[in-house]
Motif scaffolding. Structure first.
Motif, mmCIF file in Angstrom:
data_model
loop_
_atom_site.group_PDB
_atom_site.id
_atom_site.type_symbol
_atom_site.label_atom_id
_atom_site.label_comp_id
_atom_site.label_asym_id
_atom_site.label_seq_id
_atom_site.Cartn_x
_atom_site.Cartn_y
_atom_site.Cartn_z
ATOM 1 N N ASP A 56 -3.786 -7.457 84.571
ATOM 2 C CA ASP A 56 -4.990 -7.148 83.780
ATOM 3 C C ASP A 56 -5.588 -5.815 84.199
ATOM 4 N N TRP A 57 -5.691 -5.602 85.491
ATOM 5 C CA TRP A 57 -6.247 -4.346 86.007
ATOM 6 C C TRP A 57 -5.384 -3.163 85.570
ATOM 7 N N LEU A 58 -4.066 -3.310 85.676
ATOM 8 C CA LEU A 58 -3.158 -2.229 85.289
ATOM 9 C C LEU A 58 -3.307 -1.876 83.818
ATOM 10 N N VAL A 59 -3.366 -2.891 82.970
ATOM 11 C CA VAL A 59 -3.469 -2.638 81.538
ATOM 12 C C VAL A 59 -4.821 -2.027 81.188
ATOM 13 N N GLU A 60 -5.881 -2.447 81.872
ATOM 14 C CA GLU A 60 -7.192 -1.822 81.659
ATOM 15 C C GLU A 60 -7.134 -0.334 81.990
ATOM 16 N N LYS A 61 -6.467 -0.009 83.081
ATOM 17 C CA LYS A 61 -6.329 1.405 83.454
ATOM 18 C C LYS A 61 -5.470 2.151 82.442
ATOM 19 N N GLY A 62 -4.414 1.502 81.968
ATOM 20 C CA GLY A 62 -3.577 2.113 80.940
ATOM 21 C C GLY A 62 -4.353 2.387 79.667
ATOM 22 N N ASP A 63 -5.237 1.462 79.295
ATOM 23 C CA ASP A 63 -6.087 1.662 78.116
ATOM 24 C C ASP A 63 -7.017 2.850 78.314
ATOM 25 N N GLN A 64 -7.541 2.977 79.523
ATOM 26 C CA GLN A 64 -8.429 4.111 79.799
ATOM 27 C C GLN A 64 -7.697 5.434 79.626
ATOM 28 N N LEU A 65 -6.394 5.426 79.898
ATOM 29 C CA LEU A 65 -5.601 6.641 79.748
ATOM 30 C C LEU A 65 -5.298 6.928 78.289
ATOM 31 N N ILE A 66 -4.563 6.022 77.646
ATOM 32 C CA ILE A 66 -4.002 6.323 76.326
ATOM 33 C C ILE A 66 -5.030 6.149 75.214
ATOM 34 N N ALA A 67 -6.075 5.339 75.467
ATOM 35 C CA ALA A 67 -7.160 5.161 74.493
ATOM 36 C C ALA A 67 -8.396 5.918 74.951
ATOM 37 N N ASN A 68 -8.187 7.107 75.488
ATOM 38 C CA ASN A 68 -9.292 7.852 76.089
ATOM 39 C C ASN A 68 -10.196 8.518 75.057
ATOM 40 N N THR A 69 -10.016 8.176 73.785
ATOM 41 C CA THR A 69 -10.920 8.659 72.735
ATOM 42 C C THR A 69 -11.784 7.531 72.185
ATOM 43 N N ASP A 70 -11.642 6.328 72.731
ATOM 44 C CA ASP A 70 -12.383 5.168 72.240
ATOM 45 C C ASP A 70 -13.380 4.718 73.293
ATOM 46 N N PRO A 71 -14.690 4.753 72.994
ATOM 47 C CA PRO A 71 -15.702 4.401 74.002
ATOM 48 C C PRO A 71 -15.635 2.953 74.466
ATOM 49 N N GLU A 72 -14.923 2.095 73.733
ATOM 50 C CA GLU A 72 -14.779 0.717 74.193
ATOM 51 C C GLU A 72 -13.894 0.631 75.432
ATOM 52 N N PHE A 73 -12.993 1.607 75.601
ATOM 53 C CA PHE A 73 -12.013 1.532 76.678
ATOM 54 C C PHE A 73 -12.315 2.449 77.859
#
Length: 420
Positions: free
Chosen positions: A165-182
């Motif tokens: 879960d932690w890894l995927v959250e970090k991955g979202d922060q990277l690749i979805a770095n244009t979405d304020p939800e992530f």
């Protein structure tokens, strides 16, 4: 077959992430394919870019790495050469350098090796579906589409399940770095200059690198050589070893790309099934070669990686215009996959479509997606297990799209299911 109609006015600003909040602006892409297949766009706060929108043009130029280089970045944003060197992965290199890195890990993602995961994927799907079947109503992206690629990512990387879960959250922060939800560090809304040397211009890159370093030290102590990370650390045919910086960026790429694109392909598949019950019936009937053709059709329709940017290495002429050396050129895979000249009724899902020459995986070029066989397998097995258990799936509330012109997908989809 079924049809889903886009709603944009045909003149969307493709550099604006907000223009993708209702899904890809397909009316704009259709107009560009008809009227302006090599279109110039200005970009606020950055250099403008050329858009390639026709299928054949995308296919031809994707092969031409001598003309269009990946070695200046693959996203629309500008970056200095120093930023590029600090953040690049092997995606942002050209052959032969790209090929040397790719050969180290390509065997781990080959079709025969990926096929060995089938039983494991089926067990994961069983576990995911057992959970949602008890509830009947659930959020399909969080509870299904996110779960399968996340758990497979753990198998490929050799990471503890508790960390996923932690890894995927970090991955979202990277690749979805244009979405304020992530992320709090939204690329076009916050000052991210402090992170300009980090992967995806995000502080999550530092967190992931620290994690990867500790993970490999622990695996080394235990003599554990499983997983793709061990392969990337081996010397290539010339005895060269990947640097610490390159390993950090490769790990960040695997975490981000290894989860998000398959997630959004699954989410699009579930959205289609929830809104067009005839598709579920067609899968249940299992007619013809449908389990070979349906996964590719769902992936074509999803097109989660919407574009890759290239940089012209020299001047060239195309469609009566001149692209100058150094210009940014955007290959719009999402548009190519709806091209009426290549696909009959491209806005319709035809689960028996063949041939299906979609370019969702960057086919035809040196950067074809390493994970394409795994993505196809995950989509196929999840759908097979679903239709065994469910008679139908229905959408019960509004769905929401990711705020991004780079990765496209449904990030929230409430549904209800009926069981056999």
């Amino acid at each position: 077959m079924t049809s889903f109609k886009p709603t944009d006015d045909g003149h969307a600003d493709l550099s604006d992430h907000d223009a993708f909040l209702e899904g890809a602006p397909h009316n704009t892409f259709a107009r560009m394919r008809r009227e302006d297949p090599l279109a110039w766009s200005e970009m606020k706060g950055a250099k403008g870019f050329w858009s390639i929108t026709r299928h054949q043009d995308v296919l031809d130029l994707n092969r031409s790495f001598e003309l269009l280089s990946s070695a200046r970045g693959i996203r629309m944003e500008d970056q200095t050469y120093e930023e590029y060197l600090a953040r690049r992965t092997f995606q942002e290199t050209d052959p032969p350098e790209h090929s040397r890195t790719r050969v180290l890990v390509s065997k781990a993602f080959s079709k025969p090796v990926v096929a060995l995961f089938e039983e494991q994927i089926r067990l994961i799907c069983d576990s995911i579906l057992d959970d949602v079947m008890e509830r009947r109503s659930f959020e399909a992206v969080k509870d299904v589409a996110r779960q399968l690629p996340m758990r497979m990512l753990g198998q490929i990387l050799g990471t503890p399940e508790a960390d996923l879960d932690w890894l995927v959250e970090k991955g979202d922060q990277l690749i979805a770095n244009t979405d304020p939800e992530f992320t709090e560090h939204v690329l076009d809304k916050a000052d991210t200059d402090a992170y300009r040397f980090m992967p995806f211009r995000s502080p999550a890159g530092a967190d992931l690198y620290d994690y990867a370093k500790k993970l490999m030290e622990d695996k080394q102590r235990r003599g554990d050589t499983s997983g793709v990370l061990h392969l990337i650390l081996q010397p290539d045919a010339h005895g060269n070893v990947i640097s610490e910086l390159e390993f950090r960026n490769f790990f960040c790429l695997l975490v981000a790309a290894g989860n998000d694109t398959t997630r959004y392909s699954i989410a699009a598949s579930l959205y289609a099934l929830a809104n067009r019950p005839e598709l579920m019936k067609q899968l249940q009937a299992g007619e013809g070669n449908i389990w070979e053709t349906a996964p590719d059709e769902f992936i074509r329709w999803a097109s989660p990686t919407m574009h890759f940017r290239r940089t012209a290495t020299r001047d060239f002429e195309m469609h009566g215009k001149t692209v100058k050396a150094g210009d940014k050129v955007i290959l719009w895979f999402v548009s190519a996959n709806r091209d009426e000249q290549t696909f009959e009724n491209p806005f319709e899902l035809n689960l028996l479509r063949t041939p299906n020459r979609h370019v969702a995986f960057g086919q035809g070029g040196p950067h074809v997606c390493l994970g394409m066989w795994l993505a196809r397998l995950e989509v196929r097995i999840l759908l097979q297990e679903m239709v065994k258990r469910m008679t139908r799936i229905e959408q019960t509330g509004p769905h929401e799209y990711l705020r991004s012109n780079f990765i496209g997908g449904i990030k929230r989809l409430p549904v209800r299911i009926a069981l056999h």
